[in-house]
Scaffold this active site. Structure first.
Site: not given
Length: 187
Positions: A90-92, A94, A98
């Site tokens: 994940h990232c912030t 997504g 991602t």
């Protein structure tokens, strides 16, 4: 395992609580340098589709040209038998960091580009745009052109996805077969 692609600021704003549950959480930060450009765009009067697209094309070219070591580390982690499964990336939001990470993983597994692109575009159905600003709605969507821009950059610099994965990623045929054996169930 949970692989976190967020930068240090995002991790400070929303720290993970997974370690308390014994979940391994490798941090592979990718700084979203586009945020400043997006902020300037918003302050200049709001969302301009062509200006936003130009920023996002640059983000995806950077994924290929600047952030390859981080994405290569991610694929090595996924391939490593010591990395517990199941695994989440994940990232912030997504969708971009991602989305690119998982596109690379799917391509390394032998999934056709068209299928990867369809999977990438499915991100648009995961956000509710009801009640959000036009600016956020524009930024929260993915476009096939973004992913295609990264593919084009790879083809231009490396000649093919296979050469890109084998070169800087070190995913030769044996490494890809180990990754396939670890993640796919053959029927």
């Amino acid at each position: 395992s949970v692989i976190d692609l967020r930068d240090a600021d995002a991790r400070t704003r929303a720290p993970s609580r997974l370690a308390q549950f014994g979940i391994r959480e490798p941090h592979l930060p990718i700084e979203p340098r586009a945020m400043g450009a997006l902020r300037e765009l918003r302050e200049a009067g709001g969302p301009d589709k062509s200006a936003l697209a130009a920023i996002m094309f640059e983000v995806y070219r950077r994924f290929v040209n600047e952030h390859t070591p981080v994405f290569a580390s991610l694929l090595r982690l996924v391939a490593d038998e010591a990395t517990p499964l199941p695994l989440v990336v994940h990232c912030t939001a997504g969708k971009d960091r991602t989305g690119w990470a998982l596109a690379l993983l799917l391509l390394a597994l032998g999934v056709p580009r068209e299928t990867v692109l369809d999977d990438f575009m499915a991100s648009n159905g995961r956000w509710s745009m009801q009640g959000v600003s036009a600016d956020w709605a524009l930024r929260a969507t993915v476009h096939a052109d973004y992913l295609q821009c990264a593919f084009d950059e790879i083809d231009k610099r490396w000649g093919s996805m296979h050469a890109y994965l084998e070169g800087p990623f070190g995913l030769d045929q044996q490494a890809r077969e180990r990754l396939i054996a670890r993640l796919l169930v053959r029927r």
